[in-house]
Design an enzyme around this catalytic site. Sequence first.
Site, PDB file in Angstrom:
ATOM      1  N   ASN A 138       0.793  -1.234   0.000  1.00 49.16           N
ATOM      2  CA  ASN A 138       0.000   0.000   0.000  1.00 49.16           C
ATOM      3  C   ASN A 138       0.820   1.275   0.000  1.00 49.16           C
ATOM      4  O   ASN A 138       0.374   2.309  -0.481  1.00 49.16           O
ATOM      5  CB  ASN A 138      -0.870   0.047   1.265  1.00 49.16           C
ATOM      6  CG  ASN A 138      -2.100  -0.803   1.074  1.00 49.16           C
ATOM      7  OD1 ASN A 138      -2.359  -1.260  -0.028  1.00 49.16           O
ATOM      8  ND2 ASN A 138      -2.841  -1.024   2.137  1.00 49.16           N
ATOM      9  N   LYS A 145      10.686 -17.375 -33.684  1.00 49.77           N
ATOM     10  CA  LYS A 145       9.843 -16.315 -34.243  1.00 49.77           C
ATOM     11  C   LYS A 145       9.227 -16.823 -35.547  1.00 49.77           C
ATOM     12  O   LYS A 145       9.794 -17.703 -36.147  1.00 49.77           O
ATOM     13  CB  LYS A 145      10.672 -15.047 -34.528  1.00 49.77           C
ATOM     14  CG  LYS A 145      11.545 -14.568 -33.380  1.00 49.77           C
ATOM     15  CD  LYS A 145      10.766 -13.768 -32.372  1.00 49.77           C
ATOM     16  CE  LYS A 145      11.685 -13.270 -31.248  1.00 49.77           C
ATOM     17  NZ  LYS A 145      10.951 -12.610 -30.163  1.00 49.77           N
ATOM     18  N   LYS A 197       6.620 -15.092 -33.105  1.00 50.90           N
ATOM     19  CA  LYS A 197       6.283 -15.660 -31.807  1.00 50.90           C
ATOM     20  C   LYS A 197       4.878 -16.221 -31.759  1.00 50.90           C
ATOM     21  O   LYS A 197       4.600 -17.129 -30.991  1.00 50.90           O
ATOM     22  CB  LYS A 197       6.537 -14.670 -30.684  1.00 50.90           C
ATOM     23  CG  LYS A 197       6.010 -13.262 -30.867  1.00 50.90           C
ATOM     24  CD  LYS A 197       6.274 -12.522 -29.574  1.00 50.90           C
ATOM     25  CE  LYS A 197       6.713 -11.093 -29.746  1.00 50.90           C
ATOM     26  NZ  LYS A 197       7.031 -10.481 -28.471  1.00 50.90           N
ATOM     27  N   LYS A 242      13.719 -21.441 -27.541  1.00 52.75           N
ATOM     28  CA  LYS A 242      12.844 -20.914 -26.497  1.00 52.75           C
ATOM     29  C   LYS A 242      11.456 -20.582 -27.034  1.00 52.75           C
ATOM     30  O   LYS A 242      11.325 -20.033 -28.117  1.00 52.75           O
ATOM     31  CB  LYS A 242      13.493 -19.645 -25.928  1.00 52.75           C
ATOM     32  CG  LYS A 242      12.599 -18.789 -25.074  1.00 52.75           C
ATOM     33  CD  LYS A 242      13.351 -17.568 -24.581  1.00 52.75           C
ATOM     34  CE  LYS A 242      12.467 -16.664 -23.762  1.00 52.75           C
ATOM     35  NZ  LYS A 242      11.367 -16.085 -24.542  1.00 52.75           N
ATOM     36  N   ASP A 244       8.436 -18.122 -26.964  1.00 52.02           N
ATOM     37  CA  ASP A 244       8.302 -16.721 -26.582  1.00 52.02           C
ATOM     38  C   ASP A 244       7.429 -16.629 -25.334  1.00 52.02           C
ATOM     39  O   ASP A 244       6.650 -17.544 -25.046  1.00 52.02           O
ATOM     40  CB  ASP A 244       7.712 -15.898 -27.728  1.00 52.02           C
ATOM     41  CG  ASP A 244       8.313 -14.504 -27.739  1.00 52.02           C
ATOM     42  OD1 ASP A 244       8.002 -13.750 -26.804  1.00 52.02           O
ATOM     43  OD2 ASP A 244       9.104 -14.191 -28.633  1.00 52.02           O
ATOM     44  N   GLU A 245       7.548 -15.531 -24.614  1.00 55.87           N
ATOM     45  CA  GLU A 245       6.845 -15.432 -23.330  1.00 55.87           C
ATOM     46  C   GLU A 245       5.330 -15.493 -23.473  1.00 55.87           C
ATOM     47  O   GLU A 245       4.635 -15.920 -22.561  1.00 55.87           O
ATOM     48  CB  GLU A 245       7.258 -14.157 -22.579  1.00 55.87           C
ATOM     49  CG  GLU A 245       6.832 -12.847 -23.215  1.00 55.87           C
ATOM     50  CD  GLU A 245       7.759 -12.362 -24.319  1.00 55.87           C
ATOM     51  OE1 GLU A 245       7.545 -11.236 -24.784  1.00 55.87           O
ATOM     52  OE2 GLU A 245       8.689 -13.111 -24.718  1.00 55.87           O
ATOM     53  N   HIS A 289      11.288 -15.894 -17.677  1.00 56.55           N
ATOM     54  CA  HIS A 289      11.171 -14.688 -18.497  1.00 56.55           C
ATOM     55  C   HIS A 289      10.589 -13.572 -17.629  1.00 56.55           C
ATOM     56  O   HIS A 289       9.738 -13.829 -16.782  1.00 56.55           O
ATOM     57  CB  HIS A 289      10.269 -14.945 -19.711  1.00 56.55           C
ATOM     58  CG  HIS A 289      10.377 -13.856 -20.733  1.00 56.55           C
ATOM     59  ND1 HIS A 289       9.741 -12.640 -20.579  1.00 56.55           N
ATOM     60  CD2 HIS A 289      11.058 -13.776 -21.901  1.00 56.55           C
ATOM     61  CE1 HIS A 289      10.035 -11.865 -21.621  1.00 56.55           C
ATOM     62  NE2 HIS A 289      10.830 -12.523 -22.430  1.00 56.55           N
ATOM     63  N   ARG A 290      11.046 -12.329 -17.884  1.00 58.83           N
ATOM     64  CA  ARG A 290      10.650 -11.228 -16.998  1.00 58.83           C
ATOM     65  C   ARG A 290       9.595 -10.322 -17.626  1.00 58.83           C
ATOM     66  O   ARG A 290       9.555  -9.126 -17.334  1.00 58.83           O
ATOM     67  CB  ARG A 290      11.880 -10.422 -16.578  1.00 58.83           C
ATOM     68  CG  ARG A 290      12.645  -9.793 -17.738  1.00 58.83           C
ATOM     69  CD  ARG A 290      13.838  -8.981 -17.231  1.00 58.83           C
ATOM     70  NE  ARG A 290      14.500  -8.280 -18.335  1.00 58.83           N
ATOM     71  CZ  ARG A 290      15.372  -7.293 -18.183  1.00 58.83           C
ATOM     72  NH1 ARG A 290      15.694  -6.880 -16.970  1.00 58.83           N
ATOM     73  NH2 ARG A 290      15.937  -6.707 -19.214  1.00 58.83           N
ATOM     74  N   HIS A 293      16.167 -13.452 -17.785  1.00 60.35           N
ATOM     75  CA  HIS A 293      16.543 -12.390 -18.716  1.00 60.35           C
ATOM     76  C   HIS A 293      17.061 -11.190 -17.928  1.00 60.35           C
ATOM     77  O   HIS A 293      16.463 -10.808 -16.932  1.00 60.35           O
ATOM     78  CB  HIS A 293      15.334 -11.996 -19.561  1.00 60.35           C
ATOM     79  CG  HIS A 293      14.947 -13.085 -20.514  1.00 60.35           C
ATOM     80  ND1 HIS A 293      15.075 -12.965 -21.871  1.00 60.35           N
ATOM     81  CD2 HIS A 293      14.479 -14.333 -20.291  1.00 60.35           C
ATOM     82  CE1 HIS A 293      14.692 -14.100 -22.445  1.00 60.35           C
ATOM     83  NE2 HIS A 293      14.317 -14.944 -21.504  1.00 60.35           N
TER      84      HIS A 293
END
Length: 465
Positions: free
Chosen positions: A113, A165, A167, A191, A193-194, A284-285, A317
């Site tokens: 908060n 890709k 993606k 990988k 993709d996210e 992944h971020r 990442h």
Amino acid sequence: VGFKAGVKEYKLNYYTPDYDTKDTDILAAFRVSPQPGVPPEEAGAAVAAESSTGTWTTVWTDGLTSLDRYKGRCYEIEPVAGEENQFIAYVAYPLDLFEEGSVTNMLTSIVGNVFGFKALRALRLEDLRIPPAYTKTFQGPPHGIQVERDKLNKYGRPLLGCTIKPKLGLSAKNYGRAVYECLRGGLDFTKDDENVNSQPFMRWRDRFLFCAEALFKAQAETGEIKGHYLNATAGTCEEMIKRAVFARELGVPIVMHDYLTGGFTANTSLAHYCRDNGLLLHIHRAMHAVIDRQKNHGMHFRVLAKALRMSGGDHIHAGTVVGKLEGEREITLGFVDLLRDDFVEKDRSRGIYFTQDWVSLPGVLPVASGGIHVWHMPALTEIFGDDSVLQFGGGTLGHPWGNAPGAVANRVALEACVKARNEGRDLAREGNEIIREASKWSPELAAACEVWKEIKFEFQAMDTL
């Protein structure tokens, strides 16, 4: 003394400049921008109060507990050089305020908060010191750097990856084909993709099956261990674990999770499952820049990185310093060290406000990804060193001859850089020369060099000290 109702200034209780911090305290460094007319001591004390035991008025039930034992304390305030009306407020929190092994609870208190508090124009959490007493209540990364190298049997160089890709939009079979070509060409990992989860054009189970087939085929043909980060992120924790279980049944080495959109509770559950079942976990971020990109409000990525190391992940990442995504060199290397090393000294020039002792918590491999290509390889090898994953999505799949030659080009460039470094050459100075030499005996690399020779992403970094 009886109960005294009414509103008291926060600084009377929560600003304690003579406080000696304890080894068990969680320490926080906040960048505080008070509203006009609010003194910095009051602002710092308000942050300490609102993120621990305080509220806006004195309450009768304060008398039923020992506030001195449980309250957060603002113990130091310093002005930020070059900024008007900005201060770093240091706050110490007693360990008992936090549930053991819960990143969720820690962040709910410290960045809850208080960030909507009216007396502040803006508030940013710059760093946290996690004491060993608290660190020890976390499992941390499922395996860590050394165990990962042993599982993959790969030493002495960064690992190479590629995000598939486009993606979104490929069918599972075409997706698997791209995975096979990249791994066959010489990459260690490919990988998801996210945002590849389980969409109408490619359901997760079909993708998992085709990717597993691709990686086992590439493994058999190259004699190297291969992996594809299968994204287990889902709409519910149960569904996420179901996907991880299926990945384990297929015998693949690694799964993936979007830890910020998925949430820390889900992430920690998945990390525990991964350790128990021998799966590596790639993190992944996605969404991090919503939280960390504003210089005066939110949370710095180094805090999100520390939180991830506690919650659990084997890769995360961490910016590239040289590509299309944010990352100032010294600051990036600061949180890269916080991810990998056991002990990191306080160093304000790299944005590290506290000495951090991780005791025996395993390390996390930083992943450099986003707008990088073969010409960046010397810089990346020099900046990140061996314990990293270098990920080239467009830099692999954009090769004029196709995916496998794109992978070959990256692998040749990496091996050339590692060899040159081991011979004592200066990658920062001779990088272009090293790549040119290597391209003479690799037509794939020569073609890649030609395509990307002019590409640079030159913008002012936002993430400065």
